[in-house]
Enzyme design. Sequence first.
Site, PDB file in Angstrom:
ATOM      1  NE  ARG A 202      12.878  44.898 -53.441  1.00 46.39           N
ATOM      2  CZ  ARG A 202      13.776  45.369 -52.812  1.00 46.39           C
ATOM      3  NH1 ARG A 202      14.835  44.652 -51.971  1.00 46.39           N
ATOM      4  NH2 ARG A 202      13.905  46.841 -52.503  1.00 46.39           N
ATOM      5  CE  LYS A 224      -7.469  35.127 -56.707  1.00 38.56           C
ATOM      6  NZ  LYS A 224      -8.812  35.480 -56.954  1.00 38.56           N
ATOM      7  CD  GLU A 266     -15.210  29.338 -51.176  1.00 38.43           C
ATOM      8  OE1 GLU A 266     -15.300  29.233 -52.201  1.00 38.43           O
ATOM      9  OE2 GLU A 266     -14.929  30.466 -50.557  1.00 38.43           O
ATOM     10  CE  LYS A 308      -7.815  28.473 -55.446  1.00 38.14           C
ATOM     11  NZ  LYS A 308      -8.249  29.226 -54.415  1.00 38.14           N
ATOM     12  CD  GLU A 318      -9.465  36.207 -60.379  1.00 42.15           C
ATOM     13  OE1 GLU A 318      -8.759  35.397 -59.580  1.00 42.15           O
ATOM     14  OE2 GLU A 318     -10.182  37.006 -60.405  1.00 42.15           O
ATOM     15  NE  ARG A 322      -6.596  31.916 -58.832  1.00 43.14           N
ATOM     16  CZ  ARG A 322      -5.627  31.758 -58.242  1.00 43.14           C
ATOM     17  NH1 ARG A 322      -4.443  31.957 -58.615  1.00 43.14           N
ATOM     18  NH2 ARG A 322      -5.823  31.741 -57.002  1.00 43.14           N
ATOM     19  CG  ASN A 326     -13.519  35.134 -57.439  1.00 46.69           C
ATOM     20  OD1 ASN A 326     -13.024  34.835 -56.306  1.00 46.69           O
ATOM     21  ND2 ASN A 326     -12.686  35.625 -58.295  1.00 46.69           N
ATOM     22  CG  HIS A 329     -16.550  34.603 -54.057  1.00 45.84           C
ATOM     23  ND1 HIS A 329     -16.983  33.430 -54.170  1.00 45.84           N
ATOM     24  CD2 HIS A 329     -15.410  34.281 -53.018  1.00 45.84           C
ATOM     25  CE1 HIS A 329     -16.543  32.538 -53.568  1.00 45.84           C
ATOM     26  NE2 HIS A 329     -15.412  32.953 -52.992  1.00 45.84           N
ATOM     27  CG  HIS A 333     -15.894  39.564 -51.936  1.00 53.22           C
ATOM     28  ND1 HIS A 333     -14.792  39.539 -52.675  1.00 53.22           N
ATOM     29  CD2 HIS A 333     -15.872  38.574 -51.147  1.00 53.22           C
ATOM     30  CE1 HIS A 333     -14.077  38.952 -52.643  1.00 53.22           C
ATOM     31  NE2 HIS A 333     -14.558  38.188 -51.664  1.00 53.22           N
ATOM     32  CG  HIS A 346     -15.140  33.867 -47.611  1.00 59.10           C
ATOM     33  ND1 HIS A 346     -14.901  35.029 -48.290  1.00 59.10           N
ATOM     34  CD2 HIS A 346     -14.837  32.736 -48.362  1.00 59.10           C
ATOM     35  CE1 HIS A 346     -14.933  34.703 -49.633  1.00 59.10           C
ATOM     36  NE2 HIS A 346     -14.745  33.377 -49.665  1.00 59.10           N
TER      37      HIS A 346
END
Length: 445
Positions: A202, A224, A266, A308, A318, A322, A326, A329, A333, A346
């Site tokens: 955990r 993330k 990026e 960032k 997010e 935030r 993207n 993206h 994606h 990517h």
Amino acid sequence: MALAPASIRGSFSVDRYPCASFSEARPSTARLSSSLFQGIRLVFAKETMNSRSFTRADLHSRLCARCAVLESVSPTSQGDMTLVNVDLGDRSYPIYIGSALLDTPELLQRHIKGKKVLVVTNTTVAPLYLDKVIEGIKGKGGGVIVESVILPDGEKYKDMATLMKIFDKAIETRMDRKCTFVALGGGVIGDMCGFAAASFLRGVNFIQIPTTVMAQVDSSVGGKTGVNHPLGKNLIGAFYQPQCVLVDTDTLNTLPDRELASGIAEIIKYGLIRDAPFFEWQEKNMEALLARDAGAFAYAIKRSCENKAEVVSLDELEGGVRATLNLGHTFGHAIETRLGYGEWLHGEAVAAGMAMAADMCVRMGWIDKSLQSRILSLLERAKLPTAPPRHLTTEMFRSTMSLDKKVADGKLKMILLKGSLGNCLFTSDFDPKALDATLAAFCDK
Ligand SMILES: NC(=O)c1ccc[n+]([C@@H]2O[C@H](COP(=O)([O-])OP(=O)(O)OC[C@H]3O[C@@H](n4cnc5c(N)ncnc54)[C@H](O)[C@@H]3O)[C@@H](O)[C@H]2O)c1
Ligand SMILES: [Zn+2]
């Protein structure tokens, strides 16, 4: 005395370190300079200063906490290191950026908790840097035990089966609650190791040592973590912040050209969504970046991390701003998913995605054609694609985009550029006909 943003301009002395002073370096950052640090510079994210009311005592205690860490760190061989702070209250953490930082093991050692460490890396990075990292951590002494797990290399292994290898190793080697997981590699390793650290027992301590441009300017910052599902990228994961991020810019010397360019996508993104001067700097310095000019890269990494860090400090989970990270993206994606993970890198998919987003914005009259031309020109100079492979169909884009994490209540929200350079929106309030037209323009059918 409360320090309002205005009073940060100019400088003031910090009692314990009279030679330290704040001065506003740019509107967005405040820099602490001090002869004590022998070239080490502290850069605090804007929010540290501006979004809250800080008393002199608050600042003093924050500085002393940082100074305590940095005072006993010997300068790197270049004698120059930049520190960007990600301000998340009691989960704040430093990003150290500089040359030869892997040869400065004290930095790493300070953030190791407990007696057991698991370094997670892959078959490409291990022969290059694993020994140095293990030796560095062992140098802490006190009987610290360092284990490692070497995963197969590639986006296609960013999955549950490979993640399980990290847990297998952690359980076999009896990692305990106080252990530290160290991610040594690019974004794939960082995302997987971070997710493993978030969920093993955990949650255990976590350190990032990013070794690609992509990871140094983006994926290692902000917490993330996750793995892909065959139906969509990064669909399984957690937000989990590291104890620190250590960026040794020398690791970029072994990175293939294509990977270098992928990370630059990026960097370009930050300029487009929120930092016009940074975009203009890139227009002047793109060739220096491609030539791996160390100074140019140090600046680009620092400025990217600052951007960032500022966004993540404002919106860690997010809920809003935030999501602007993207840009490109949603299309990107879809390209990655449809081509099969790893076929396009990517950043390559994001570059084509940013070109598609710009096309949509021109169609809606949200940005000028001249800005679109500047975007396409910079992407091309960075040797990045400006369109997806033509055999991807509009239907492929639509079905994959409908699974995007940014779909809320059945409506797709997109990051789109609007107005002058450096401005964007995260919105579902766009003309669907513009999306249709963009897809039709970029796909054969
Ligand atoms: N978590 C986030 O916020 C976030 C943000 C952006 C991207 N990502 C993720 O990051 C991943 C992409 O990251 P990436 O571009 O770093 O890819 P990657 O991790 O696959 O690394 C690219 C390649 O470079 C190799 N490599 C790494 N460091 C090297 C070095 N110093 N010298 C030589 N080779 C080296 C790797 O082994 C790999 O073959 C994607 O999975 C993406 O989803 C996550
Ligand atoms: Zn990305």
